[in-house]
Design an enzyme around this catalytic site. Sequence first.
Site, PDB file in Angstrom:
ATOM      1  N   GLY A  97     151.371 -13.958  64.282  1.00  0.00           N
ATOM      2  CA  GLY A  97     151.730 -14.832  63.157  1.00  0.00           C
ATOM      3  C   GLY A  97     150.917 -16.110  63.157  1.00  0.00           C
ATOM      4  O   GLY A  97     151.347 -17.138  62.625  1.00  0.00           O
ATOM      5  N   LEU A 143     151.992  -5.354  62.167  1.00  0.00           N
ATOM      6  CA  LEU A 143     152.958  -5.147  63.254  1.00  0.00           C
ATOM      7  C   LEU A 143     154.100  -4.210  62.868  1.00  0.00           C
ATOM      8  O   LEU A 143     154.949  -3.891  63.701  1.00  0.00           O
ATOM      9  CB  LEU A 143     153.492  -6.489  63.754  1.00  0.00           C
ATOM     10  CG  LEU A 143     152.461  -7.273  64.588  1.00  0.00           C
ATOM     11  CD1 LEU A 143     152.849  -8.739  64.713  1.00  0.00           C
ATOM     12  CD2 LEU A 143     152.283  -6.643  65.968  1.00  0.00           C
ATOM     13  N   ASN A 184     155.487 -14.400  67.230  1.00  0.00           N
ATOM     14  CA  ASN A 184     155.942 -15.354  66.212  1.00  0.00           C
ATOM     15  C   ASN A 184     155.899 -14.754  64.803  1.00  0.00           C
ATOM     16  O   ASN A 184     156.562 -15.260  63.898  1.00  0.00           O
ATOM     17  CB  ASN A 184     155.058 -16.613  66.309  1.00  0.00           C
ATOM     18  CG  ASN A 184     155.077 -17.455  65.063  1.00  0.00           C
ATOM     19  OD1 ASN A 184     156.075 -18.079  64.744  1.00  0.00           O
ATOM     20  ND2 ASN A 184     153.969 -17.452  64.327  1.00  0.00           N
ATOM     21  N   SER A 195     165.720 -17.181  64.587  1.00  0.00           N
ATOM     22  CA  SER A 195     166.119 -17.955  63.411  1.00  0.00           C
ATOM     23  C   SER A 195     167.600 -18.287  63.516  1.00  0.00           C
ATOM     24  O   SER A 195     168.380 -17.519  64.104  1.00  0.00           O
ATOM     25  CB  SER A 195     165.883 -17.134  62.144  1.00  0.00           C
ATOM     26  OG  SER A 195     166.502 -17.759  61.044  1.00  0.00           O
ATOM     27  N   TYR A 203     167.251  -9.327  57.847  1.00  0.00           N
ATOM     28  CA  TYR A 203     166.548 -10.392  58.587  1.00  0.00           C
ATOM     29  C   TYR A 203     167.442 -10.960  59.688  1.00  0.00           C
ATOM     30  O   TYR A 203     167.016 -11.108  60.839  1.00  0.00           O
ATOM     31  CB  TYR A 203     166.131 -11.486  57.603  1.00  0.00           C
ATOM     32  CG  TYR A 203     165.362 -12.641  58.211  1.00  0.00           C
ATOM     33  CD1 TYR A 203     164.028 -12.508  58.576  1.00  0.00           C
ATOM     34  CD2 TYR A 203     165.972 -13.883  58.399  1.00  0.00           C
ATOM     35  CE1 TYR A 203     163.319 -13.578  59.125  1.00  0.00           C
ATOM     36  CE2 TYR A 203     165.273 -14.957  58.936  1.00  0.00           C
ATOM     37  CZ  TYR A 203     163.942 -14.799  59.297  1.00  0.00           C
ATOM     38  OH  TYR A 203     163.248 -15.862  59.827  1.00  0.00           O
ATOM     39  N   LYS A 209     166.680 -10.756  63.815  1.00  0.00           N
ATOM     40  CA  LYS A 209     166.553 -11.933  64.678  1.00  0.00           C
ATOM     41  C   LYS A 209     167.633 -11.930  65.758  1.00  0.00           C
ATOM     42  O   LYS A 209     167.376 -12.310  66.906  1.00  0.00           O
ATOM     43  CB  LYS A 209     166.608 -13.217  63.840  1.00  0.00           C
ATOM     44  CG  LYS A 209     165.425 -13.368  62.885  1.00  0.00           C
ATOM     45  CD  LYS A 209     164.105 -13.486  63.633  1.00  0.00           C
ATOM     46  CE  LYS A 209     162.954 -13.874  62.732  1.00  0.00           C
ATOM     47  NZ  LYS A 209     161.677 -13.997  63.458  1.00  0.00           N
TER      48      LYS A 209
HETATM   49  N1  LIG Z   1     159.943 -21.100  57.915  1.00  0.00           N
HETATM   50  C1  LIG Z   1     161.231 -21.082  58.275  1.00  0.00           C
HETATM   51  O1  LIG Z   1     162.078 -21.762  57.657  1.00  0.00           O
HETATM   52  C2  LIG Z   1     161.687 -20.250  59.454  1.00  0.00           C
HETATM   53  C3  LIG Z   1     163.006 -20.387  59.881  1.00  0.00           C
HETATM   54  C4  LIG Z   1     163.443 -19.643  60.961  1.00  0.00           C
HETATM   55  C5  LIG Z   1     162.586 -18.769  61.595  1.00  0.00           C
HETATM   56  N2  LIG Z   1     161.313 -18.636  61.169  1.00  0.00           N
HETATM   57  C6  LIG Z   1     160.441 -17.685  61.874  1.00  0.00           C
HETATM   58  O2  LIG Z   1     159.250 -18.340  62.251  1.00  0.00           O
HETATM   59  C7  LIG Z   1     158.212 -17.360  62.412  1.00  0.00           C
HETATM   60  C8  LIG Z   1     156.936 -17.852  61.726  1.00  0.00           C
HETATM   61  O3  LIG Z   1     157.157 -17.872  60.319  1.00  0.00           O
HETATM   62  P1  LIG Z   1     156.596 -19.051  59.370  1.00  0.00           P
HETATM   63  O4  LIG Z   1     157.729 -19.912  59.036  1.00  0.00           O
HETATM   64  O5  LIG Z   1     155.385 -19.641  59.961  1.00  0.00           O
HETATM   65  O6  LIG Z   1     156.267 -18.212  58.061  1.00  0.00           O
HETATM   66  P2  LIG Z   1     154.889 -17.770  57.416  1.00  0.00           P
HETATM   67  O7  LIG Z   1     154.058 -18.965  57.124  1.00  0.00           O
HETATM   68  O8  LIG Z   1     155.282 -16.872  56.300  1.00  0.00           O
HETATM   69  O9  LIG Z   1     154.171 -16.915  58.567  1.00  0.00           O
HETATM   70  C9  LIG Z   1     154.564 -15.603  58.859  1.00  0.00           C
HETATM   71  C10 LIG Z   1     153.531 -14.998  59.783  1.00  0.00           C
HETATM   72  O10 LIG Z   1     153.933 -13.660  60.129  1.00  0.00           O
HETATM   73  C11 LIG Z   1     152.834 -12.781  59.908  1.00  0.00           C
HETATM   74  N3  LIG Z   1     153.297 -11.447  59.539  1.00  0.00           N
HETATM   75  C12 LIG Z   1     154.226 -11.138  58.595  1.00  0.00           C
HETATM   76  N4  LIG Z   1     154.330  -9.791  58.495  1.00  0.00           N
HETATM   77  C13 LIG Z   1     153.447  -9.259  59.389  1.00  0.00           C
HETATM   78  C14 LIG Z   1     153.071  -7.938  59.745  1.00  0.00           C
HETATM   79  N5  LIG Z   1     153.615  -6.868  59.138  1.00  0.00           N
HETATM   80  N6  LIG Z   1     152.133  -7.765  60.702  1.00  0.00           N
HETATM   81  C15 LIG Z   1     151.554  -8.827  61.305  1.00  0.00           C
HETATM   82  N7  LIG Z   1     151.864 -10.116  61.013  1.00  0.00           N
HETATM   83  C16 LIG Z   1     152.790 -10.314  60.059  1.00  0.00           C
HETATM   84  C17 LIG Z   1     152.043 -13.412  58.780  1.00  0.00           C
HETATM   85  O11 LIG Z   1     150.718 -12.906  58.816  1.00  0.00           O
HETATM   86  P3  LIG Z   1     149.775 -12.776  57.492  1.00  0.00           P
HETATM   87  O12 LIG Z   1     150.136 -13.915  56.601  1.00  0.00           O
HETATM   88  O13 LIG Z   1     148.393 -12.842  58.067  1.00  0.00           O
HETATM   89  O14 LIG Z   1     150.072 -11.441  56.884  1.00  0.00           O
HETATM   90  C18 LIG Z   1     152.144 -14.887  59.140  1.00  0.00           C
HETATM   91  O15 LIG Z   1     151.159 -15.225  60.088  1.00  0.00           O
HETATM   92  C19 LIG Z   1     158.762 -16.049  61.842  1.00  0.00           C
HETATM   93  O16 LIG Z   1     159.182 -15.202  62.882  1.00  0.00           O
HETATM   94  C20 LIG Z   1     159.975 -16.509  61.037  1.00  0.00           C
HETATM   95  O17 LIG Z   1     160.932 -15.484  60.919  1.00  0.00           O
HETATM   96  C21 LIG Z   1     160.829 -19.355  60.113  1.00  0.00           C
END
Ligand SMILES: NC(=O)c1ccc[n+]([C@@H]2O[C@H](COP(=O)([O-])OP(=O)(O)OC[C@H]3O[C@@H](n4cnc5c(N)ncnc54)[C@H](OP(=O)(O)O)[C@@H]3O)[C@@H](O)[C@H]2O)c1
Length: 250
Positions: A18, A70, A96, A148, A161, A165
């Site tokens: 990620g 993934l 991540n 999360s 989701y 998690k």
């Molecule tokens: N943002 C929030 O409010 C929040 C809250 C709680 C938890 N989280 C967790 O934090 C982590 C990072 O998310 P983020 O907030 O940074 O969101 P984001 O900007 O949407 O990033 C998500 C990342 O996951 C990758 N990804 C998604 N599907 C994938 C797949 N099938 N194979 C490989 N890579 C994949 C994306 O890669 P590409 O873009 O290159 O496809 C991107 O790098 C996640 O696990 C999310 O669940 C986020």
Amino acid sequence: MMRLEESGLAGRAVLLTGASGGIGGALGRRLISAGARVAFAAGGRYAEAKLLAEEAWEIGLDAVALEGDLADPLTPERLVQEATDALGPIDVLIPNAGYAPRRIRLAVDTRTWDRTLAVNLRAPFLLAQEVIPAMMARRYGRLVFISSTAAFIGGIVGPHYAASKAGLHGLVHALAPQVAGHGVTVNAVAPALIENTRMLPSLTEGSLSPAVPVGRYGRPEEVADLVMAVLHNGYLTDQVIGLNGGIHPR
Ligand SMILES: NC(=O)c1ccc[n+]([C@@H]2O[C@H](COP(=O)([O-])OP(=O)(O)OC[C@H]3O[C@@H](n4cnc5c(N)ncnc54)[C@H](OP(=O)(O)O)[C@@H]3O)[C@@H](O)[C@H]2O)c1
């Protein structure tokens, strides 16, 4: 003399998935600043991971940009192999990458359910399965899963989701005691409402949620700082640490 498990991250080989996302980008930059040698794995947006690798190269650090879906069960093994080929055995694993298609209440079809569980839960386990034996042999390892607050309270994305998690917490508790005596720690960080990510794009002042007790959303850099603290601490294991502006006590 400083013991190995108390030493810093300089020179450690890290696999960060990620890396093309909001939190992954902030964490990738913290890891570069700490002198780690990082394999930055993207899903579809390889160019973002490549940018991070270039930032590391510019200051003389080894790094590599990788890509792979993934949801494919063969991808974790390939990513670990490619990261190991480039950097040597993996010291730190941070699964991540996250997939979060919003679905209202029960309206989750099996394809969405399966893909969400594959990316968010199966892939982190398969990655852990690949890296843990060499970590144990080398008597050093750090795993930090990115969970999360949804795992505790359900959240806004949907049951698929939240369940994916929550499964990570089971993984932490199943793995951590088995590897603790071998210098390997296993933890999860569980954020909520982190803006400047694709999951929660930039928000204006007017949209600040009164539901967050601290009065604002979290920042990717704040998640990165907490993950770095977890990575530095060899006595912290088997924990799920919340980062949610006071939304939930855990
Ligand atoms: N943002 C929030 O409010 C929040 C809250 C709680 C938890 N989280 C967790 O934090 C982590 C990072 O998310 P983020 O907030 O940074 O969101 P984001 O900007 O949407 O990033 C998500 C990342 O996951 C990758 N990804 C998604 N599907 C994938 C797949 N099938 N194979 C490989 N890579 C994949 C994306 O890669 P590409 O873009 O290159 O496809 C991107 O790098 C996640 O696990 C999310 O669940 C986020």
